[in-house]
Motif scaffolding. Structure first.
Motif, PDB file in Angstrom:
ATOM      1  N   ASN A  11       0.034 -27.115   4.594  1.00  0.00           N
ATOM      2  CA  ASN A  11      -0.647 -26.834   5.859  1.00  0.00           C
ATOM      3  C   ASN A  11      -0.892 -25.344   6.071  1.00  0.00           C
ATOM      4  O   ASN A  11      -1.250 -24.922   7.162  1.00  0.00           O
ATOM      5  N   ALA A  12      -0.720 -24.539   5.005  1.00  0.00           N
ATOM      6  CA  ALA A  12      -0.918 -23.093   5.141  1.00  0.00           C
ATOM      7  C   ALA A  12      -1.273 -22.482   3.794  1.00  0.00           C
ATOM      8  O   ALA A  12      -0.937 -23.027   2.735  1.00  0.00           O
ATOM      9  N   VAL A  13      -1.944 -21.346   3.847  1.00  0.00           N
ATOM     10  CA  VAL A  13      -2.289 -20.545   2.673  1.00  0.00           C
ATOM     11  C   VAL A  13      -1.654 -19.169   2.839  1.00  0.00           C
ATOM     12  O   VAL A  13      -1.593 -18.629   3.945  1.00  0.00           O
ATOM     13  N   ALA A  14      -1.175 -18.610   1.745  1.00  0.00           N
ATOM     14  CA  ALA A  14      -0.671 -17.238   1.739  1.00  0.00           C
ATOM     15  C   ALA A  14      -1.431 -16.443   0.695  1.00  0.00           C
ATOM     16  O   ALA A  14      -1.933 -16.999  -0.285  1.00  0.00           O
ATOM     17  N   SER A  15      -1.508 -15.153   0.907  1.00  0.00           N
ATOM     18  CA  SER A  15      -2.058 -14.290  -0.137  1.00  0.00           C
ATOM     19  C   SER A  15      -1.614 -12.858   0.072  1.00  0.00           C
ATOM     20  O   SER A  15      -1.530 -12.368   1.200  1.00  0.00           O
ATOM     21  N   TYR A  16      -1.337 -12.199  -1.057  1.00  0.00           N
ATOM     22  CA  TYR A  16      -1.269 -10.744  -1.043  1.00  0.00           C
ATOM     23  C   TYR A  16      -2.651 -10.205  -0.703  1.00  0.00           C
ATOM     24  O   TYR A  16      -3.686 -10.852  -0.968  1.00  0.00           O
ATOM     25  N   ILE A  17      -2.681  -9.005  -0.131  1.00  0.00           N
ATOM     26  CA  ILE A  17      -3.934  -8.301   0.147  1.00  0.00           C
ATOM     27  C   ILE A  17      -3.819  -6.946  -0.541  1.00  0.00           C
ATOM     28  O   ILE A  17      -3.144  -6.042  -0.047  1.00  0.00           O
ATOM     29  N   PRO A  18      -4.436  -6.788  -1.722  1.00  0.00           N
ATOM     30  CA  PRO A  18      -4.155  -5.615  -2.562  1.00  0.00           C
ATOM     31  C   PRO A  18      -4.938  -4.369  -2.142  1.00  0.00           C
ATOM     32  O   PRO A  18      -6.172  -4.328  -2.222  1.00  0.00           O
ATOM     33  N   TRP A  19      -4.200  -3.379  -1.733  1.00  0.00           N
ATOM     34  CA  TRP A  19      -4.775  -2.087  -1.366  1.00  0.00           C
ATOM     35  C   TRP A  19      -5.580  -1.516  -2.528  1.00  0.00           C
ATOM     36  O   TRP A  19      -6.665  -0.965  -2.359  1.00  0.00           O
ATOM     37  N   ILE A  20      -5.062  -1.667  -3.758  1.00  0.00           N
ATOM     38  CA  ILE A  20      -5.714  -1.096  -4.939  1.00  0.00           C
ATOM     39  C   ILE A  20      -7.120  -1.666  -5.146  1.00  0.00           C
ATOM     40  O   ILE A  20      -8.000  -0.991  -5.696  1.00  0.00           O
ATOM     41  N   CYS A  21      -7.358  -2.898  -4.682  1.00  0.00           N
ATOM     42  CA  CYS A  21      -8.686  -3.509  -4.809  1.00  0.00           C
ATOM     43  C   CYS A  21      -9.600  -3.113  -3.655  1.00  0.00           C
ATOM     44  O   CYS A  21     -10.784  -2.840  -3.855  1.00  0.00           O
ATOM     45  N   HIS A  22      -9.038  -3.098  -2.468  1.00  0.00           N
ATOM     46  CA  HIS A  22      -9.863  -2.869  -1.283  1.00  0.00           C
ATOM     47  C   HIS A  22     -10.191  -1.393  -1.041  1.00  0.00           C
ATOM     48  O   HIS A  22     -11.114  -1.088  -0.284  1.00  0.00           O
ATOM     49  N   GLU A  23      -9.420  -0.490  -1.657  1.00  0.00           N
ATOM     50  CA  GLU A  23      -9.717   0.940  -1.539  1.00  0.00           C
ATOM     51  C   GLU A  23      -9.434   1.610  -2.879  1.00  0.00           C
ATOM     52  O   GLU A  23      -8.581   2.490  -3.000  1.00  0.00           O
ATOM     53  N   ALA A  24     -10.154   1.169  -3.887  1.00  0.00           N
ATOM     54  CA  ALA A  24      -9.962   1.720  -5.230  1.00  0.00           C
ATOM     55  C   ALA A  24     -10.288   3.214  -5.261  1.00  0.00           C
ATOM     56  O   ALA A  24      -9.679   3.976  -6.011  1.00  0.00           O
ATOM     57  N   GLY A  65      -8.437 -26.054   8.661  1.00  0.00           N
ATOM     58  CA  GLY A  65      -7.275 -26.457   9.446  1.00  0.00           C
ATOM     59  C   GLY A  65      -5.951 -25.941   8.920  1.00  0.00           C
ATOM     60  O   GLY A  65      -4.907 -26.555   9.151  1.00  0.00           O
ATOM     61  N   LEU A  66      -5.978 -24.794   8.236  1.00  0.00           N
ATOM     62  CA  LEU A  66      -4.782 -24.250   7.601  1.00  0.00           C
ATOM     63  C   LEU A  66      -4.345 -22.945   8.261  1.00  0.00           C
ATOM     64  O   LEU A  66      -5.176 -22.091   8.604  1.00  0.00           O
ATOM     65  N   TYR A  67      -3.039 -22.795   8.409  1.00  0.00           N
ATOM     66  CA  TYR A  67      -2.482 -21.511   8.818  1.00  0.00           C
ATOM     67  C   TYR A  67      -2.656 -20.499   7.689  1.00  0.00           C
ATOM     68  O   TYR A  67      -2.869 -20.863   6.525  1.00  0.00           O
ATOM     69  N   PHE A  68      -2.491 -19.198   8.037  1.00  0.00           N
ATOM     70  CA  PHE A  68      -2.578 -18.154   7.018  1.00  0.00           C
ATOM     71  C   PHE A  68      -1.398 -17.194   7.166  1.00  0.00           C
ATOM     72  O   PHE A  68      -1.047 -16.792   8.275  1.00  0.00           O
ATOM     73  N   PHE A  69      -0.799 -16.861   6.025  1.00  0.00           N
ATOM     74  CA  PHE A  69       0.329 -15.927   5.932  1.00  0.00           C
ATOM     75  C   PHE A  69      -0.162 -14.713   5.165  1.00  0.00           C
ATOM     76  O   PHE A  69      -0.444 -14.800   3.968  1.00  0.00           O
ATOM     77  N   ALA A  70      -0.303 -13.587   5.855  1.00  0.00           N
ATOM     78  CA  ALA A  70      -0.884 -12.373   5.268  1.00  0.00           C
ATOM     79  C   ALA A  70       0.199 -11.478   4.680  1.00  0.00           C
ATOM     80  O   ALA A  70       1.215 -11.220   5.318  1.00  0.00           O
ATOM     81  N   ARG A  71      -0.078 -10.957   3.458  1.00  0.00           N
ATOM     82  CA  ARG A  71       0.898 -10.119   2.750  1.00  0.00           C
ATOM     83  C   ARG A  71       0.201  -8.832   2.281  1.00  0.00           C
ATOM     84  O   ARG A  71      -0.163  -8.693   1.117  1.00  0.00           O
ATOM     85  N   ALA A  84       1.895 -15.157  10.367  1.00  0.00           N
ATOM     86  CA  ALA A  84       2.964 -14.265   9.918  1.00  0.00           C
ATOM     87  C   ALA A  84       2.369 -13.170   9.050  1.00  0.00           C
ATOM     88  O   ALA A  84       1.327 -13.362   8.413  1.00  0.00           O
ATOM     89  N   VAL A  85       3.038 -12.019   9.053  1.00  0.00           N
ATOM     90  CA  VAL A  85       2.638 -10.885   8.224  1.00  0.00           C
ATOM     91  C   VAL A  85       3.866 -10.363   7.488  1.00  0.00           C
ATOM     92  O   VAL A  85       4.911 -10.131   8.100  1.00  0.00           O
ATOM     93  N   GLN A  86       3.736 -10.209   6.179  1.00  0.00           N
ATOM     94  CA  GLN A  86       4.822  -9.629   5.391  1.00  0.00           C
ATOM     95  C   GLN A  86       4.673  -8.119   5.356  1.00  0.00           C
ATOM     96  O   GLN A  86       3.571  -7.593   5.198  1.00  0.00           O
ATOM     97  N   LEU A  87       5.797  -7.418   5.481  1.00  0.00           N
ATOM     98  CA  LEU A  87       5.814  -5.967   5.404  1.00  0.00           C
ATOM     99  C   LEU A  87       6.337  -5.546   4.037  1.00  0.00           C
ATOM    100  O   LEU A  87       7.485  -5.826   3.686  1.00  0.00           O
ATOM    101  N   ASP A  88       5.464  -4.863   3.272  1.00  0.00           N
ATOM    102  CA  ASP A  88       5.772  -4.438   1.916  1.00  0.00           C
ATOM    103  C   ASP A  88       6.184  -5.643   1.069  1.00  0.00           C
ATOM    104  O   ASP A  88       5.910  -6.789   1.440  1.00  0.00           O
ATOM    105  N   ASN A  89       6.839  -5.396  -0.061  1.00  0.00           N
ATOM    106  CA  ASN A  89       7.204  -6.489  -0.961  1.00  0.00           C
ATOM    107  C   ASN A  89       8.385  -6.064  -1.827  1.00  0.00           C
ATOM    108  O   ASN A  89       8.351  -5.008  -2.457  1.00  0.00           O
TER     109      ASN A  89
END
Length: 821
Positions: free
Chosen positions: A46-59, A87-93, A168-173
């Protein structure tokens, strides 16, 4: 509104189980997003998660692409919105660190090039071999704040409370992991200045001089003495540096949270994930807990999430998962639930050598155990593979890609980079759907425990950084490593679980220890132990507690200074250690209440002089005591000081003598069964069973000596798990008195089950009008409806029971017929 309360995740007033799958949108063609999301939904998530890579979005510095301007797959807002449409929640990382096999762990190259001062140095002033960073370096924080401003601008309008789906939002990893795995603590000048300030805040001036007998005020000399410590203060340094790093990590997390909230992302859980599994085991996992527990317990609003990276859950590893879930819970605040944000799934073929092939039961068993122990969120990592595209700028590093794993990434995932399902997907989907079918029940349930807890000492795992030239550091750490897990996990914990004990854990370092709350405590114990903890254990026994020690009775504090508070209370003193050798076959014999037992070979035995204590284990040939029972005050302690066998009757008798009896038992003649139970406030229960072996087992299940399931003998199939309901009130008004089959779906007029037996029985209450069918036999008895399946589970395990809803004494079917006339 999202709340963290009573160990539950509550969304809009409803406690929920979140079953999540990690989909790396940036590793997929945009045209493939919907296909992977569909496969995730079909798996029951019922949810999707994904990393959001800084290296890709601001190369390139300042050229931020969050909308897919250059690459369509980088439209992170579009991906989150697509999940919402499904209909899915999202978990941002969003990092800034994400690891995920990315170059620089996800940090853009330009950050390192622009700010070389953020690159740490370590022992002896050497370079750190990984691409880590001084987390609190001002220039790194400045760049991170800019990144958070950009990415939180995408996340904020999509928060659940704003009508979106981000919950939810993950802080660092995996904060601190890179330094730990290489034994390379960050020792930059800036950090050492901060460390010195911390020392001044925690020690009086004269005390500090005694701990560190060198010129602390001379910065250059001080830094050299810390980076290359001398033996006279090496033990003090390892403890102080470990406690300081905990404090430093918590400040870093607090800084990231402040940036998130500054840019509008607030009132949702902030997640900190915990690293530490190694070599397919979790013996080192508590190092991550030790490093990070101050980070996620410093204020409300945090969740901790496990990284579970070991393959099959079998007789070797099953106690690992049970213990680390317990340790996580032990340090939590009262309201914090368990979660797992990197829940390894798939086939284990990470090196494309097919040398590691996980059994389909691997993910099934781990989900079942985690849910039973109270995990409210599980994120399958990775759910689907993808590809690592080449960066626009040439890196000249062998592949120029965003990651170092090659073109294909996540090829061991249940869904391949090309979108094909591998053999692990069906079992993963089956168990996920089973959990979600009764998620409203599981979301509020708590595991039931017998009157025993497993002791956790975070400082026993504060060993992530030690100076290789220091013999004193090495001696302390080796002793801790030998005793904190090893026999304590492999023998004592495994024996407790196989004997049927259901237990949690307690943090005896930071929290009170009360025999009225924890009647019996099982504790792996090393030669070194903090004086305060020794005194706490002594008081615990004196006040009526039962203490089971495995390992050594401590005789030093954590800095190697003599401290025998606990030993003195128990009336014992260490005599020495016996070890086997090439021509000495050390053997241990049972004595006292532990006899008669066969003699056991052992590689180590710690011997004790005892006064009033009763011997229970002795060294053959010398009669030296290496196990004893000692009375103190109103309580009792039992010590097993030898590397002993996993003798289930011995540990059962020891725990019962201390006051803990296992309430849930089975009568299968052999071991290899894990079982526990969860309950809600209405008296509903699930009984959770795992058959860890590759052959069928038949057994009766007993609670406090009373047979369950109508005294029916249960078939527990090879490598299978069961979650069987008892006294469970369903949302359709039906109460399941008990069932030998698993619930897989509940609607107003239908209940679906996974059959597990040769002849399953489902006993119902609540006046259900069960529709007759050729698949079932129906009998009414004493106000109960007894449904017996005519299917053999090994032939066809799918059963649907239809229920006619009553209206004014008539079924809907009868009412319709009456109206037609």
């Amino acid at each position: 509104m999202i709340e963290i309360r009573n160990k539950q995740i509550i969304i809009d007033g409803k406690p929920e189980i979140i079953m999540c799958g990690e989909i790396h949108y940036f590793r997929l063609d945009r045209s493939d997003w919907q296909d992977r999301i569909t496969k995730l939904k079909e798996a029951g998530c019922n949810a999707v998660a994904s990393y959001i890579p800084w290296i890709c979005h601001e190369a390139v510095e300042g050229e931020v692409d969050l909308t897919g301007r250059k690459r369509p797959e980088l439209d992170i807002g579009g991906f989150i919105d697509l999940c919402n449409e499904n209909g899915l929640y999202f978990f941002a990382r969003p990092g800034p660190f994400i690891m995920a096999e990315m170059k620089n762990e996800g940090i853009p190259f330009w950050v390192y090039e622009k700010h070389p001062e953020i690159i740490p140095v370590t022992w002896d002033g050497g370079a750190i071999p990984t691409r880590t960073i001084d987390y609190l370096a001002p220039s790194f924080l400045k760049e991170t704040r800019k990144w958070f401003k950009n990415i939180m601008g995408v996340i904020e309008p999509r928060l659940h409370q704003h009508g979106g789906n981000v919950i939810a939002v993950q802080l660092d990893n995996e904060i601190g992991m890179l330094s730990w795995v290489n034994n390379s603590p960050d020792l930059t000048d800036q950090l050492l200045d901060d460390f010195f300030n911390w020392l001044q805040q925690n020690y009086e001036k004269q005390q500090l001089k005694l701990r560190y007998p060198f010129a602390l005020m001379e910065i250059s000399a001080r830094n050299e003495q810390i980076r290359s410590p001398k033996e006279e203060y090496a033990a003090e340094l390892i403890g102080d540096l470990g406690r300081y790093m905990r404090h430093r990590f918590s400040r870093y997390v607090n800084e990231l949270r402040a940036y998130s909230e500054e840019f509008g992302v607030k009132d949702i859980p902030f997640v900190i994930n915990i690293h530490g599994t190694s070599g397919g085991r979790a013996l080192t996992y508590p190092i991550g807990i030790s490093q990070l527990y101050e980070s996620y317990t410093q204020n409300p609003g945090y969740l901790s999430g496990s990284d579970i990276y070991f393959g099959d859950l079998n007789m070797t590893t099953f106690q690992d998962l049970y213990l680390i879930n317990g340790f996580m819970d032990a340090v939590h605040q009262e309201d914090q639930p368990l979660t797992s944000v990197e829940f390894n799934c798939g086939d284990g073929n990470f090196g494309t050598t097919y040398s590691d092939r996980y059994d389909p039961s691997a993910v099934d068993f781990k989900i079942r155990m985690c849910i039973a122990q109270g995990n409210r969120l599980i994120n399958f990592y990775l759910f689907t593979g993808g590809r690592n595209y080449r960066m626009d700028q040439e890196l000249n590093d062998g592949n120029d890609r965003i990651a170092f794993t090659g073109e294909r990434h996540g090829f061991a995932a249940p869904v391949s980079p090309e979108g094909e399902l591998n053999y692990t997907y069906p079992r993963m989907a089956r168990v996920t759907k089973t959990m979600m079918a009764v998620s409203d029940k599981l979301a509020v349930m708590k595991e039931e425990h017998d009157p025993v807890a497993f002791g956790f000492i975070p400082d026993y795992y504060m060993t992530e950084s030690h100076y290789s030239e220091s013999c004193k550091m090495r001696e302390i750490i080796q002793n801790l490593e030998k005793n904190r897990a090893s026999g304590g996990w492999e023998i004592m914990a495994r024996a407790m679980l196989l004997a049927g004990y259901r237990f949690g854990s307690t943090d005896i370092q930071n929290k009170p220890l009360n025999p009225k709350i924890t009647p019996v405590l099982a504790l792996p114990s090393a030669r070194y132990m903090n004086p305060g903890i020794q005194q706490k254990l002594s008081d615990y026994v004196r006040e009526g507690g039962g203490l089971l020690l495995y390992g050594e009775v401590p005789v030093y504090d954590m800095e190697g200074k003599p401290c025998t508070l606990l030993a003195d209370s128990l009336g014992v003193s260490p005599r020495g250690t016996r070890k086997d050798s090439d021509h000495y076959f050390l053997s241990v014999t049972a004595a006292g209440w532990a006899s008669p037992r066969p003699e056991v070979r052992s590689h180590t035995a710690h011997t004790y002089e005892i006064s009033e204590a009763e011997p229970i284990l002795t060294v053959y040939g010398t009669d030296e005591v290496c196990g004893f029972e000692a009375m103190y005050g109103q309580g009792k302690a039992i010590m097993i000081g030898a590397a002993y066998s996993c003798d289930l009757p011995l540990f059962t008798e020891a725990l019962e003598r201390l006051g803990a009896k296992a309430g849930l038992k089975h009568d299968f003649k052999d071991h290899g069964i894990f079982l526990t139970s969860t309950a809600n406030e209405d008296g509903g229960r699930f009984y959770h069973l795992l058959n860890l072996d590759g052959f069928d087992k038949e057994l009766h299940l007993y609670l406090e000596g009373i047979p369950l399931f109508g005294e029916k003998k249960l078939l527990l199939q090879s490598k299978d798990g069961l979650m069987l309901p008892v006294n469970m009130k369903l949302n359709n008004g039906v109460k399941i008195v008990y069932s030998t089959s698993e619930i897989t779906e509940v609607t107003l007029n239908k209940m679906t089950f996974r059959l597990t037996q040769k002849e399953d029985i489902i006993v119902l209450e609540g006046t259900p009008n069960v529709v007759p069918s050729s698949d079932i036999h129906i009998e009414e008895r004493n106000g109960q409806t007894i449904v017996t399946s005519r299917k053999h589970a090994k032939v066809d395990d799918h059963l649907v029971i239809h229920i006619q809803e009553s209206i004014g004494g008539l079924t809907k079917e009868t009412e319709t017929a009456a109206k037609s006339h």
